[in-house]
Design a protein around this motif. Sequence first.
Motif, mmCIF file in Angstrom:
data_model
loop_
_atom_site.group_PDB
_atom_site.id
_atom_site.type_symbol
_atom_site.label_atom_id
_atom_site.label_comp_id
_atom_site.label_asym_id
_atom_site.label_seq_id
_atom_site.Cartn_x
_atom_site.Cartn_y
_atom_site.Cartn_z
ATOM 1 N N GLU A 68 0.812 -1.206 0.000
ATOM 2 C CA GLU A 68 0.000 0.000 0.000
ATOM 3 C C GLU A 68 0.851 1.264 0.000
ATOM 4 O OE1 GLU A 68 -2.671 -0.298 3.289
ATOM 5 O OE2 GLU A 68 -3.801 -1.926 2.377
ATOM 6 N N VAL A 69 2.110 1.164 0.398
ATOM 7 C CA VAL A 69 3.019 2.306 0.433
ATOM 8 C C VAL A 69 3.394 2.748 -0.974
ATOM 9 C CG1 VAL A 69 5.307 3.052 1.227
ATOM 10 C CG2 VAL A 69 3.952 1.479 2.603
ATOM 11 N N LEU A 70 3.380 1.814 -1.911
ATOM 12 C CA LEU A 70 3.869 2.064 -3.265
ATOM 13 C C LEU A 70 2.809 2.693 -4.156
ATOM 14 C CD1 LEU A 70 5.625 -1.376 -3.806
ATOM 15 C CD2 LEU A 70 6.648 0.732 -2.946
ATOM 16 N N GLU A 71 3.292 3.308 -5.230
ATOM 17 C CA GLU A 71 2.409 3.806 -6.278
ATOM 18 C C GLU A 71 1.813 2.603 -7.005
ATOM 19 O OE1 GLU A 71 1.750 7.047 -6.939
ATOM 20 O OE2 GLU A 71 2.975 7.552 -5.202
ATOM 21 N N PRO A 72 0.670 2.761 -7.665
ATOM 22 C CA PRO A 72 0.046 1.616 -8.350
ATOM 23 C C PRO A 72 0.962 0.911 -9.359
ATOM 24 C CG PRO A 72 -1.514 3.400 -8.201
ATOM 25 C CD PRO A 72 -0.206 3.932 -7.689
ATOM 26 N N TRP A 73 1.720 1.670 -10.149
ATOM 27 C CA TRP A 73 2.593 1.024 -11.133
ATOM 28 C C TRP A 73 3.766 0.316 -10.447
ATOM 29 C CZ3 TRP A 73 7.707 2.123 -11.962
ATOM 30 C CH2 TRP A 73 8.204 3.299 -11.387
ATOM 31 N N GLU A 74 4.200 0.835 -9.292
ATOM 32 C CA GLU A 74 5.272 0.168 -8.539
ATOM 33 C C GLU A 74 4.760 -1.144 -7.941
ATOM 34 O OE1 GLU A 74 8.066 3.753 -6.834
ATOM 35 O OE2 GLU A 74 6.146 3.391 -5.843
ATOM 36 N N ARG A 75 3.530 -1.131 -7.455
ATOM 37 C CA ARG A 75 2.933 -2.366 -6.924
ATOM 38 C C ARG A 75 2.892 -3.440 -7.994
ATOM 39 N NH1 ARG A 75 -2.365 0.400 -4.733
ATOM 40 N NH2 ARG A 75 -1.338 1.860 -3.364
ATOM 41 N N LYS A 76 2.456 -3.025 -9.176
ATOM 42 C CA LYS A 76 2.362 -3.961 -10.290
ATOM 43 C C LYS A 76 3.735 -4.526 -10.633
ATOM 44 C CE LYS A 76 0.170 -4.114 -14.823
ATOM 45 N NZ LYS A 76 -0.522 -3.333 -15.844
ATOM 46 N N LEU A 77 4.744 -3.668 -10.660
ATOM 47 C CA LEU A 77 6.109 -4.102 -10.956
ATOM 48 C C LEU A 77 6.621 -5.073 -9.903
ATOM 49 C CD1 LEU A 77 8.819 -3.909 -12.460
ATOM 50 C CD2 LEU A 77 9.311 -1.877 -11.086
ATOM 51 N N VAL A 78 6.452 -4.734 -8.634
ATOM 52 C CA VAL A 78 6.941 -5.588 -7.549
ATOM 53 C C VAL A 78 6.212 -6.928 -7.552
ATOM 54 C CG1 VAL A 78 7.014 -5.807 -5.028
ATOM 55 C CG2 VAL A 78 7.732 -3.681 -6.110
ATOM 56 N N TRP A 79 4.910 -6.902 -7.764
ATOM 57 C CA TRP A 79 4.134 -8.148 -7.761
ATOM 58 C C TRP A 79 4.534 -9.045 -8.936
ATOM 59 C CZ3 TRP A 79 1.516 -10.032 -3.858
ATOM 60 C CH2 TRP A 79 0.709 -11.147 -4.070
ATOM 61 N N LYS A 80 4.707 -8.438 -10.109
ATOM 62 C CA LYS A 80 5.076 -9.243 -11.283
ATOM 63 C C LYS A 80 6.491 -9.783 -11.160
ATOM 64 C CE LYS A 80 1.761 -7.551 -14.517
ATOM 65 N NZ LYS A 80 1.441 -7.725 -15.901
ATOM 66 N N ARG A 81 7.391 -9.032 -10.529
ATOM 67 C CA ARG A 81 8.731 -9.559 -10.299
ATOM 68 C C ARG A 81 8.673 -10.683 -9.261
ATOM 69 N NH1 ARG A 81 12.301 -10.869 -13.231
ATOM 70 N NH2 ARG A 81 13.816 -11.112 -11.592
ATOM 71 N N GLY A 82 7.756 -10.572 -8.301
ATOM 72 C CA GLY A 82 7.563 -11.651 -7.330
ATOM 73 C C GLY A 82 7.058 -12.916 -8.003
ATOM 74 N N ALA A 83 6.341 -12.748 -9.105
ATOM 75 C CA ALA A 83 5.861 -13.888 -9.886
ATOM 76 C C ALA A 83 6.928 -14.379 -10.868
ATOM 77 C CB ALA A 83 4.595 -13.507 -10.646
ATOM 78 N N ARG A 84 8.107 -13.768 -10.788
ATOM 79 C CA ARG A 84 9.270 -14.137 -11.616
ATOM 80 C C ARG A 84 9.032 -13.954 -13.111
ATOM 81 N NH1 ARG A 84 12.242 -19.079 -8.513
ATOM 82 N NH2 ARG A 84 12.260 -18.075 -6.485
ATOM 83 N N ILE A 85 8.320 -12.919 -13.454
ATOM 84 C CA ILE A 85 8.154 -12.575 -14.862
ATOM 85 C C ILE A 85 9.470 -11.948 -15.327
ATOM 86 C CG2 ILE A 85 6.902 -11.075 -16.466
ATOM 87 C CD1 ILE A 85 4.428 -11.545 -14.762
ATOM 88 N N PRO A 86 9.990 -12.378 -16.469
ATOM 89 C CA PRO A 86 11.304 -11.889 -16.914
ATOM 90 C C PRO A 86 11.341 -10.373 -17.133
ATOM 91 C CG PRO A 86 10.570 -13.752 -18.239
ATOM 92 C CD PRO A 86 9.430 -13.370 -17.372
ATOM 93 N N TRP A 87 12.548 -9.809 -16.945
ATOM 94 C CA TRP A 87 12.727 -8.380 -17.104
ATOM 95 C C TRP A 87 12.370 -7.924 -18.510
ATOM 96 C CZ3 TRP A 87 12.880 -5.384 -13.164
ATOM 97 C CH2 TRP A 87 13.472 -5.786 -11.973
#
Length: 123
Positions: A73-92
């Motif tokens: 909740e601390v992050l901006e919406p696009w940052e949340r999306k980035l962090v969550w997708k990296r947590g799902a190990r989606i390639p860079w």
Amino acid sequence: MTNLTLDDIKMRIESAVYVMKLLPPVKVQGYHSTMPDIIYTPQEIAFMDRKPIKIRPTTEQITQMDEVLEWLEVLEPWERKLVWKRGARIPWKVLSYEFGLHRSNLSRHYEKALVKILVNLLK
């Protein structure tokens, strides 16, 4: 919470993504089938393929997932999306196309988002 590192945060986010995938799907309530139940003979049951066991998350895992979702909740919406997708190990490379940023810039934004979470947790 004071001993958390960036690697711990990454690991917790990855486990939250995994737990989210284990949760049962949301179904619309109130609908049911009017077809009669099929009654199988013991011989038919013996020849049936066994259904795989569905793994369900424990209450502790769900609690930790909820905690991680509160961190985001601390992050901006696009940052949340980035962090969550990296947590799902989606390639860079896939993420760089989606966000329209170079891989190195995206990695820098990802690290900044994790630091933002860490700083908020240490408050």
